[in-house]
Design a protein around this motif. Structure first.
Motif, PDB file in Angstrom:
ATOM      1  N   THR A 133       0.050   5.224   5.773  1.00  0.00           N
ATOM      2  CA  THR A 133      -1.552   4.333   5.921  1.00  0.00           C
ATOM      3  C   THR A 133      -1.054   3.766   6.732  1.00  0.00           C
ATOM      4  N   GLU A 160      -3.913  -5.454   0.458  1.00  0.00           N
ATOM      5  CA  GLU A 160      -4.120  -4.181  -0.194  1.00  0.00           C
ATOM      6  C   GLU A 160      -4.609  -2.868   0.628  1.00  0.00           C
ATOM      7  N   ARG A 177      -5.050   1.441   0.672  1.00  0.00           N
ATOM      8  CA  ARG A 177      -5.001   2.606  -0.439  1.00  0.00           C
ATOM      9  C   ARG A 177      -5.203   4.068   0.828  1.00  0.00           C
ATOM     10  N   THR A 178      -4.365   4.772   0.771  1.00  0.00           N
ATOM     11  CA  THR A 178      -4.608   6.016   1.909  1.00  0.00           C
ATOM     12  C   THR A 178      -6.003   6.223   1.790  1.00  0.00           C
ATOM     13  N   GLU A 216       4.839   0.952  -5.310  1.00  0.00           N
ATOM     14  CA  GLU A 216       6.254   2.089  -6.567  1.00  0.00           C
ATOM     15  C   GLU A 216       7.209   1.411  -7.055  1.00  0.00           C
ATOM     16  N   ASN A 231       5.773  -1.049  -0.905  1.00  0.00           N
ATOM     17  CA  ASN A 231       4.961   0.107  -1.631  1.00  0.00           C
ATOM     18  C   ASN A 231       4.978  -0.601  -2.919  1.00  0.00           C
ATOM     19  N   LYS A 278      -9.242   8.574   2.062  1.00  0.00           N
ATOM     20  CA  LYS A 278      -9.833   9.546   1.054  1.00  0.00           C
ATOM     21  C   LYS A 278     -11.169  10.530   1.456  1.00  0.00           C
ATOM     22  N   GLY A 325       1.054  -1.225   0.187  1.00  0.00           N
ATOM     23  CA  GLY A 325       0.074  -0.108   0.093  1.00  0.00           C
ATOM     24  C   GLY A 325       0.888   1.571  -0.239  1.00  0.00           C
ATOM     25  N   ASP A 326      -0.204   2.412  -0.220  1.00  0.00           N
ATOM     26  CA  ASP A 326       0.780   3.632   0.054  1.00  0.00           C
ATOM     27  C   ASP A 326       1.445   3.776   0.899  1.00  0.00           C
ATOM     28  N   ARG A 327       2.400   4.586   1.318  1.00  0.00           N
ATOM     29  CA  ARG A 327       3.400   5.239   2.207  1.00  0.00           C
ATOM     30  C   ARG A 327       2.627   6.380   3.624  1.00  0.00           C
TER      31      ARG A 327
END
Length: 360
Positions: free
Chosen positions: A53, A218, A220-221, A201, A199, A223, A49-51
């Motif tokens: 989180t 998984e 996600r940030t 990426e 991550n 929203k 996942g995103d950084r």
């Protein structure tokens, strides 16, 4: 340092950790971690996942949530007092000779594996010189020994050397670590929940390594602005007064801890109907999942979820809630395909189980 420079240690020696029950959102990650605690044989969790989180925060919170365990005092492997599969050789020999053991309780260990760790640091080393001169197996335990009966966390696992990932996965799957040097062999228990995070990426794990993680979450940030504000405020409250913040969640923490203990006891009584097992395998076959790990892990995870919710029989809904976590990382990747692997798993599940859902 002189004797006069020594200070009296503070009364609160244990570092306070953000409470698990206070973590907002990221339900998929939290569920995967809880199920692995109930049944470590699920095979661990890969969290991508995103950084920023909350991956590390959640894993530390889980370790802090777990109840204390009985261990043999001063044993490097956190040996279980009665289970031979979770004992080091010395403890097993002491029991065979009817020698008394000192039993103590300790918090479940969480070991952070640094990215630069060598194989010797992870697996342990044998002092060959001492072994030859004194005739004893001089073993210096590594991180796998310390992680026995605990949690082993590897942040940025996709940046770790493939060979080390292989070693970790072998130990996690077998529950044992074997070190061999110059004809001397040492084997010790290494039963732990392996949690890797990364991550996307920064690159993916090779498919054959990814497949060996039991579950893949998984994240996600968040929203929604209101939720983001809630998360920021909670973090600020905790940083300002950790003790007060912890006390507000004490009742919930204790309730969740009790649920986990009950689920572990109930797990052996949970059954899953033959037709449901056939359907799980049909989903795996339809998705062209290699090997049988997907079938096995989905069965285990569904049973763990039923146990967590206080039931002894697996339902279709239990399978629905875990099937994506168990299978999404086992699908063959087509670089030209834009469809999310989780969507494909849901679609196959709905078709095989005859469930009407969003993905159908």
């Amino acid at each position: 340092m002189t004797a006069t420079a020594l200070q009296t240690p503070p009364t609160q020696t244990r570092r306070l950790v953000f409470p698990f029950t206070a973590i907002v959102g990221q339900e998929e990650m939290k569920l995967a971690l809880l199920l692995n605690v109930i049944d470590p044989k699920i095979g661990g969790v890969m969290i991508m996942g995103d950084r920023g989180t909350g991956k590390s925060t959640t894993i530390r919170a889980l370790a802090d949530l777990l109840p204390e365990i009985d261990v043999v005092a001063n044993d490097p492997f956190n040996s279980h007092p009665t289970d031979p599969d979770l004992m080091g050789d010395e403890v097993r020999n002491a029991i065979a000779q009817n020698l008394p053991l000192t039993i103590t309780q300790k918090k479940v260990t969480m070991i952070d594996l640094p990215l630069g760790a060598t194989e010797d640091r992870v697996c342990g080393t044998i002092d060959i010189e001492k072994a030859l001169s004194e005739g004893v197996k001089a073993f210096e335990p590594g991180l796998l020994a310390k992680a026995n009966r605990g949690i082993l966390y590897v942040d940025e696992v996709n940046l770790l050397d493939d060979h080390l990932v292989d070693v970790l996965l072998d130990s996690a799957a077998s529950g044992w670590n074997t070190v061999e040097r110059e004809g001397i062999s040492i084997r010790h228990p290494a039963r732990f929940v392996l949690v890797g995070s990364g991550n996307p990426e920064e690159g993916e794990l090779r498919p054959q390594l990814l497949d060996r993680f039991g579950m893949h979450a998984e994240i996600r940030t968040v929203k929604e602005p209101a939720l983001r504000v809630q998360i920021v405020e909670q973090r600020s409250d905790f940083d300002r007064d950790p003790q007060g913040f912890m006390s507000r969640y004490q009742v919930e923490q204790e309730a969740l801890q009790a649920r986990l203990v009950e689920a572990q006891k109930r797990l052996g009584d949970v059954t899953i109907e033959y037709d449901l097992r056939v359907n799980i395998s049909e989903v795996c076959a339809e998705l062209d999942v290699d090997g049988l790990r997907g079938d096995i892990v989905t069965n285990r995870a569904a049973k763990a979820l039923a146990a967590f919710e206080g039931r002894t029989e697996v339902t279709v809904d239990d399978i629905r809630r875990v099937v994506t976590l168990c299978l999404r990382h086992r699908l063959r990747k087509d670089p030209l395909e834009s469809i999310d692997s989780g969507y494909k798993v849901e679609k196959a599940f709905n078709r095989v189980f005859g469930v009407e859902g969003e993905a159908s």
